[in-house]
Design an enzyme around this catalytic site. Structure first.
Site, PDB file in Angstrom:
ATOM      1  N   HIS A 234     101.071 -35.251  -4.215  1.00  0.00           N
ATOM      2  CA  HIS A 234     100.504 -34.676  -5.444  1.00  0.00           C
ATOM      3  C   HIS A 234      99.535 -33.573  -5.058  1.00  0.00           C
ATOM      4  O   HIS A 234      98.866 -33.642  -4.022  1.00  0.00           O
ATOM      5  CB  HIS A 234      99.760 -35.760  -6.236  1.00  0.00           C
ATOM      6  CG  HIS A 234      99.061 -35.262  -7.460  1.00  0.00           C
ATOM      7  ND1 HIS A 234      99.748 -34.820  -8.574  1.00  0.00           N
ATOM      8  CD2 HIS A 234      97.738 -35.115  -7.757  1.00  0.00           C
ATOM      9  CE1 HIS A 234      98.875 -34.448  -9.503  1.00  0.00           C
ATOM     10  NE2 HIS A 234      97.659 -34.611  -9.020  1.00  0.00           N
ATOM     11  N   ASP A 366      89.862 -45.321 -15.130  1.00  0.00           N
ATOM     12  CA  ASP A 366      90.959 -44.338 -15.140  1.00  0.00           C
ATOM     13  C   ASP A 366      92.322 -45.016 -15.192  1.00  0.00           C
ATOM     14  O   ASP A 366      93.255 -44.605 -14.512  1.00  0.00           O
ATOM     15  CB  ASP A 366      90.863 -43.440 -13.906  1.00  0.00           C
ATOM     16  CG  ASP A 366      91.589 -42.108 -14.110  1.00  0.00           C
ATOM     17  OD1 ASP A 366      91.879 -41.757 -15.262  1.00  0.00           O
ATOM     18  OD2 ASP A 366      91.854 -41.423 -13.103  1.00  0.00           O
TER      19      ASP A 366
END
Length: 865
Positions: A234, A366
């Site tokens: 990522h 999160d």
């Protein structure tokens, strides 16, 4: 969050907008209000202020240009220093308008290609470039700054340099996309690469004065580390995440990178600060099942790295798609039951892991579909601990997923409990971004889920109670019924929301839509005023003189750099103006396009020559202007010459990712549509032959599922939609088959029709969502009012419907903000519903060929094979 959309969410809570659009003199950097010497000019250009001396240097069109970077704290100081230096010496430069615009470029999900750029300086030649770097660099030495990844850093200060364009020029790259351009030594325009890596065009020699700085950059390597980096997992503006191995043990590991002063969150915290927090948290949570082990933290160059356990598996967002019965029209009740058992167990595991984290006094902060990994044995792990906090300090995190983020008044452990509530919805209906726009949508989600899955309402009720504000009155969930009698009231709801959003006082756009309207302009059919005004009129939604005058003024006197295309620019504006009766003005706009170098444009329908040709033929028919037909025939020659049978290979080609796109708007199916239309105009069967070649090219980039559906293969996903998916190809296949039979095409068209029967599409829009599927089905149905497939898509559009302006509106791509445009938002939904229910025919601009077709014999042997 989509990295392309996040910066456009910062300016407005309801619509995508550019940060500069709301900037006022008080919000701009104070530097912008400084007095300039006589003859100097300051002008606005998007999110920049451009400063030019009375007599500009003899600027080349391209060369080595200098960027200055800065943090939020030192930006005013850096700007004033650059201003003083450049104004004193008569050097042109530009700088970002405000600290908000700078934040948008250094935030975690800002596009990495331009992240960090505060100032651009334009040297007149290499000698001037060296002088500016040396002199201004000395003045700015020691100022902290985020690294500009596309550039080469000068020393250790905030100045950076790269070779690129000084003026706005454009070309079409190898995939058919319009991109910024520079010229090669032969004068040919090529892409001005703005990747997040320093790049020197092959014909350019690096100046000697930059060689030591390139050597310093290249001296930082991982060669002395006990870790390998083998693949990227990522990227964000804060740094990369990489998979590799520990060379001492052979164990697979993950390395997480943090760049200083970059990847800022809403509190201004950078990636390094968050990485340090993550290391501390993982250490404190050691031993909890589902929490990765942390191994190391080190510094390389200026970057911090965290080394942690590699968790093998799929992120939950992908794991859902691989099992999700609602996207498969052939799913059985047993499939829904199996999925429900799996999803409920995933939620149980996530809840238990979060509870164990809470037992150690930490708020995770999160939780969302892409921070949960599902292993092969269906156990889970949680990733990404950079926004964790002790419970006593826990407030809404500075980074969050909008579909799981709590309201600002939620604190402590309830932050995670709110996210767990959203997870209950997302497992069965992964559209929770809508909850960030309208929390009452949770009630509607619960109704949809229990209607389609064997999920007890009692399992969802705690989630509804957590998301919907306490004491909120009950109101009916939105309903859209495929009933022509209900159409006028439904249409009026959509029209009210569109009109309530209009901003005729703005120059850049008339209606809010996709962020692309700021890149291609606010005039065209897809993202601009032309598409909205066409949809309003053709569905009976009425006309507004003020809106038409807005388009007339700007289309007949377009700004420099305006796009020319049918769906992205001036040809689309001309189409709508002609449709609204402004015949001469439409011809004037087309004349502007014909004076440009239009023959060099791409061969896609969206912005290229096929779209030009379709509009030229359309206007030639309606105005009897012979020059338009001549230009259309020239366009057909260009498009036909670009087709032809594809060289067969053993490889399975894909759409995008550096390869040519497939589909109606981006691929060769759009060219095929124009060539079929040209066949209708001329009777020349060569155009049908070339259309067949184009369609076969796109069909090679499709994948057929086990259930018989057909979608465009993009490698990492497959797409059904109208713009770049199989539905758009299906539109053209149907047109071709009305003129000539072809067994391959008939089989593919039947597979596309099956694809259009899915109950679930993640987006509502016309080009990339359910509305486009509805438009396709309505166009194929003998009677849309009685067609069950049409009825299903009409009803299920309500899944995305939200209130706005005393009417009904729809979110755009990303589901992060509302959109009113034709391509992604409410105007496109209006048109699709009109195609299904309006009393008169409703069609998308030039996607349906109006001339009667004369069927031919089957395809001649060998054509397109």
């Amino acid at each position: 969050m989509d990295q392309d959309y996040q910066p456009f969410c910062m300016a407005d809570p309801s619509f995508y907008d550019a940060m500069y659009s709301e900037a006022t003199a008080g919000e701009s950097f104070a530097t912008a209000s400084r007095s300039l010497p006589a003859g100097w000019t300051l002008r606005e250009q998007d999110d920049w202020f451009v400063i030019n001396p009375p007599v500009r240097q003899n600027h080349p069109l391209q060369g080595w240009k200098i960027h200055a970077s800065a943090t939020q704290d030192n930006a005013p100081r850096v700007l004033d220093t650059v201003w003083d230096y450049c104004v004193e010496r008569g050097i042109s430069f530009k700088f970002l308008r405000s600290s908000s615009a700078l934040l948008a470029r250094v935030s975690k999900y800002a596009p990495r290609g331009y992240a960090g750029k505060l100032v651009t300086i334009y040297p007149e030649d290499d000698a001037a470039c060296e002088r500016i770097l040396t002199e201004l660099g000395a003045r700015l030495d020691g100022e902290p700054s985020p690294y500009i990844l596309s550039d080469l850093r000068w020393g250790t200060g905030p100045l950076y340099v790269r070779y690129g364009a000084f003026a706005n020029r454009y070309t079409v790259d190898s995939t058919g996309v319009v991109v910024d351009a520079i010229a090669d030594p032969d004068g040919n325009l090529v892409a001005d690469r703005r990747d997040p890596v320093f790049y020197v065009p092959p014909w350019v020699t690096l100046p000697v004065f930059l060689e030591p700085h390139l050597a310093a950059r290249n001296a930082v390597t991982i060669g002395d580390l006990p870790y390998t980096i083998e693949r990227v997992l990522h990227f964000s503006n804060g740094g990369g995440i990489y998979a590799g191995h520990d060379t001492r043990t052979g164990n697979e590991i993950v390395l997480k990178e943090a760049r200083p002063h970059a990847g800022l969150d809403s509190y201004g915290h950078d990636a390094v600060r968050r990485l340090i927090r993550e290391h501390e948290t993982l250490t404190a949570l050691a031993g909890i099942p589902g929490v990765p082990a942390v191994h190391d933290r080190f510094t390389l160059g200026e970057h911090q790295f965290l080394v942690m356990e590699h968790v093998e598996g799929e992120v939950l967002g992908k794991a859902i798609v691989l099992r999700y019965p609602l996207i498969d029209p052939m799913s059985t009740p047993a499939d829904y039951a199996d999925f429900t058992r799996w999803a409920v167990d995933i939620h149980r595991q996530a809840s238990e892991t979060i509870e164990k984290i809470h037992e150690r006094g930490i708020v995770y902060g999160d939780l969302h579909l892409f921070n949960i990994v599902v292993r092969e044995d269906d156990t889970i792990a949680l990733l990404d601990y950079e926004v964790t906090s002790p419970v006593e300090d826990a407030t809404r995190p500075g980074l969050n997923n909008p579909g799981f983020a709590p309201p600002r008044d939620v604190h402590g452990f309830d932050i995670d409990r709110y996210a767990l509530a959203c997870l209950r919805f997302a497992l069965f209906l992964p559209m929770t971004n809508l909850l960030g726009l309208h929390r009452l949508k949770a009630r509607h989600f619960a109704e949809i889920i229990t209607e389609h899955f064997p999920v007890p309402m009692d399992w969802l009720r705690p989630a509804v109670d957590m998301v919907v504000p306490l004491g909120t009155p009950r109101v009916p969930s939105p309903r859209i019924e495929p009933d022509p009698a209900a159409w006028p009231a439904l249409r009026d709801d959509l029209v009210r929301s569109i009109r309530a959003s209009a901003t005729p006082d703005r120059d850049d756009r008339l209606f809010p839509g996709d962020p692309q309207q700021f890149a291609v302009g606010g005039l065209g059919l897809a993202y601009g005023a032309a598409g909205v005004l066409y949809a309003l009129e053709v569905t009976g939604g009425g006309r507004v003189e003020e809106y038409e005058q807005w388009l007339l003024r700007r289309a007949t006197n377009p700004v420099g750099g305006s796009r020319l295309g049918l769906y992205d620019g001036l040809h689309g504006a001309a189409f709508t103006l002609a449709h609204l009766g402004h015949r001469q003005e439409a011809l004037d706009v087309v004349d502007i396009c014909l004076r440009e170098n239009w023959e060099s444009m791409g061969h896609d329908l969206f912005g290229g020559v096929p779209g030009f040709g379709l509009n030229l033929l359309h206007l030639a028919d309606s105005t009897a202007e012979p020059a338009l037909r001549v230009a259309a025939h020239r366009a057909a020659e260009l498009v036909a010459d670009a087709q032809g049978p594809e060289d067969a290979t053993d490889d399975t080609p894909i759409s995008g990712s550096g390869q040519p796109w497939a589909g109606l708007f981006r691929g060769r199916s759009g060219a095929a549509l124009f060539l079929i239309r040209m066949y209708d105009d001329t009777g020349d069967t060569v155009y049908l032959d070339r259309a067949a070649d184009a369609l076969r090219f796109d069909l090679r980039r499709c994948v057929r599922r086990d259930n018989g559906t057909l979608e465009v293969n993009e490698g990492w996903r497959s797409m059904p939609y109208l713009d770049g998916g199989s539905i758009g190809i299906g539109v053209v296949l149907d047109e071709y088959l009305r003129r000539r039979h072809d067994e391959q095409f008939a089989d593919a068209a039947a597979a596309v029709a099956r694809t259009a029967r899915s109950p679930m599409y993640i987006l509502p829009g016309l080009l990339t969502g359910r509305a486009g599927v509805l438009l396709y089905l309505a166009g194929r149905a003998d009677d849309p009012a009685t067609d069950p497939d049409v009825a299903r898509q009409v009803r299920n559009l309500a899944w995305h419907a939200l209130p706005f302006g005393e009417g009904m509106a729809f979110p755009g791509t990303g589901l992060l903000r509302l959109s009113m445009d034709f391509a992604t938002g409410t105007a496109g939904v209006l048109l699709a519903l009109g195609a299904a229910m309006h009393g008169r025919p409703v069609q998308a601009p030039l996607l349906t060929l109006s001339r009667p077709a004369t069927p031919q014999t089957p395809t001649p042997a060998g054509v397109g094979q």
